[in-house]
Scaffold this motif. Sequence first.
Motif, PDB file in Angstrom:
ATOM      1  N   ARG A   9      36.412  27.991  36.639  1.00 49.27           N
ATOM      2  CA  ARG A   9      36.076  28.312  35.254  1.00 49.27           C
ATOM      3  C   ARG A   9      35.817  29.805  35.026  1.00 49.27           C
ATOM      4  NH1 ARG A   9      32.478  24.282  31.948  1.00 49.27           N
ATOM      5  NH2 ARG A   9      33.789  25.339  30.386  1.00 49.27           N
ATOM      6  N   ILE A  10      35.707  30.571  36.111  1.00 53.17           N
ATOM      7  CA  ILE A  10      35.381  31.990  35.998  1.00 53.17           C
ATOM      8  C   ILE A  10      36.580  32.817  36.467  1.00 53.17           C
ATOM      9  CG2 ILE A  10      33.779  33.801  36.672  1.00 53.17           C
ATOM     10  CD1 ILE A  10      32.594  31.562  34.920  1.00 53.17           C
ATOM     11  N   ALA A  11      37.162  33.567  35.520  1.00 49.03           N
ATOM     12  CA  ALA A  11      38.363  34.342  35.831  1.00 49.03           C
ATOM     13  C   ALA A  11      38.047  35.610  36.602  1.00 49.03           C
ATOM     14  CB  ALA A  11      39.098  34.687  34.533  1.00 49.03           C
ATOM     15  N   GLY A  12      36.796  36.028  36.596  1.00 51.73           N
ATOM     16  CA  GLY A  12      36.380  37.216  37.313  1.00 51.73           C
ATOM     17  C   GLY A  12      34.967  37.585  36.898  1.00 51.73           C
ATOM     18  N   ASP A  60      27.253  33.748  52.066  1.00 50.17           N
ATOM     19  CA  ASP A  60      27.325  33.290  50.675  1.00 50.17           C
ATOM     20  C   ASP A  60      28.309  34.143  49.879  1.00 50.17           C
ATOM     21  OD1 ASP A  60      25.384  31.233  50.907  1.00 50.17           O
ATOM     22  OD2 ASP A  60      23.765  32.701  50.653  1.00 50.17           O
ATOM     23  N   LEU A  61      28.238  35.453  50.073  1.00 53.61           N
ATOM     24  CA  LEU A  61      29.142  36.344  49.358  1.00 53.61           C
ATOM     25  C   LEU A  61      30.587  36.140  49.811  1.00 53.61           C
ATOM     26  CD1 LEU A  61      27.004  39.612  49.379  1.00 53.61           C
ATOM     27  CD2 LEU A  61      27.290  37.982  47.503  1.00 53.61           C
ATOM     28  N   ALA A  62      30.775  35.893  51.085  1.00 55.04           N
ATOM     29  CA  ALA A  62      32.135  35.682  51.601  1.00 55.04           C
ATOM     30  C   ALA A  62      32.774  34.424  51.037  1.00 55.04           C
ATOM     31  CB  ALA A  62      32.102  35.616  53.130  1.00 55.04           C
ATOM     32  N   ALA A  63      31.949  33.523  50.507  1.00 52.58           N
ATOM     33  CA  ALA A  63      32.479  32.279  49.949  1.00 52.58           C
ATOM     34  C   ALA A  63      32.908  32.420  48.494  1.00 52.58           C
ATOM     35  CB  ALA A  63      31.425  31.174  50.061  1.00 52.58           C
ATOM     36  N   MET A 114      27.705  31.540  38.677  1.00 50.20           N
ATOM     37  CA  MET A 114      28.734  30.731  38.026  1.00 50.20           C
ATOM     38  C   MET A 114      30.017  30.719  38.837  1.00 50.20           C
ATOM     39  SD  MET A 114      28.111  31.993  34.109  1.00 50.20           S
ATOM     40  CE  MET A 114      29.316  30.867  33.370  1.00 50.20           C
ATOM     41  N   ALA A 115      30.391  31.880  39.363  1.00 48.02           N
ATOM     42  CA  ALA A 115      31.621  31.972  40.152  1.00 48.02           C
ATOM     43  C   ALA A 115      31.536  31.145  41.421  1.00 48.02           C
ATOM     44  CB  ALA A 115      31.900  33.430  40.494  1.00 48.02           C
ATOM     45  N   LYS A 116      30.357  31.129  42.045  1.00 50.12           N
ATOM     46  CA  LYS A 116      30.199  30.322  43.254  1.00 50.12           C
ATOM     47  C   LYS A 116      30.216  28.836  42.931  1.00 50.12           C
ATOM     48  CE  LYS A 116      27.179  31.222  46.401  1.00 50.12           C
ATOM     49  NZ  LYS A 116      28.118  30.995  47.510  1.00 50.12           N
TER      50      LYS A 116
END
Length: 268
Positions: free
Chosen positions: A134-137, A201-204, A127-129
């Motif tokens: 929309r995702i605060a954390g 992917d994680l760095a993005a 969801m964050a990616k």
Amino acid sequence: MDFRDDDLERFEREGPAPLPETVWQGYVDSDGARIWCAEYGRGAPVILLHGGMGNAGNWGYQVPVLAAAGRRVVVIDSRGHGRSTRDTRPFSYEQMATDVFAVMDGLGIERAPVVGWSDGAVTGLVMAKRAPERIAGVFFFACNVDETGTFPFEMTPEIERCINRHRADYTALSSTPEAFDAFGADLGTMQRTQPNYTAADLAAVRVPVMVAQSEFEQFIRPEHARYIAASIPGAGYVALPGVSHFAPVQRPAEFSRVVLDWLEGLEK
């Protein structure tokens, strides 16, 4: 609530504490499925996503604590889990993320932090990616992001007790109570092959992430959890002593305190 059930004997026998009286509960339609969800308390929203084979009731200890702290707590039975239905397509974290966004839309939640346990953690990261606005954390507890991150599976008494609890709950809640074994096999296919994120992917990822790793985690390699935290810009890492993959029901008060500290930190 300040007790210990490290061997999961109480969890197997009784399950977690029952969810409290709801502000609202019901279903949201999402892409061929009906997703059960409920909310508790008033205030800033937070979404709790359970692990594979479980259901929203696995957060029974955390919900009242977070609601008492002034949070609007939303819990969801993931697609095919608990009271939620599924269609014939294979499970995927992308689809589960779509379902959570549908719940957010249905409840009028524009933006919220996600606390994810195991499969729920990956769903929150997806969801964050996809929609960082929309995702605060994301509180990322006890999951891997590629196939190198897991230990070879070994059945332990604690895992067996957890599966027994999940089987009993599935039989009681699901519209297909006889299908637990097939359901678990389908989930296993997803878990072995997804999400397969690279370091790039994680760095993005562009939302605050806290990676939590238990001292006696049975599934996720500790070095993999540290790799996730190191690869996501600005991510934190917290070690949970004395517990395993099942920390929210083993030592619920301690787990809830860590989550509350993280939520408070997001607002500073």
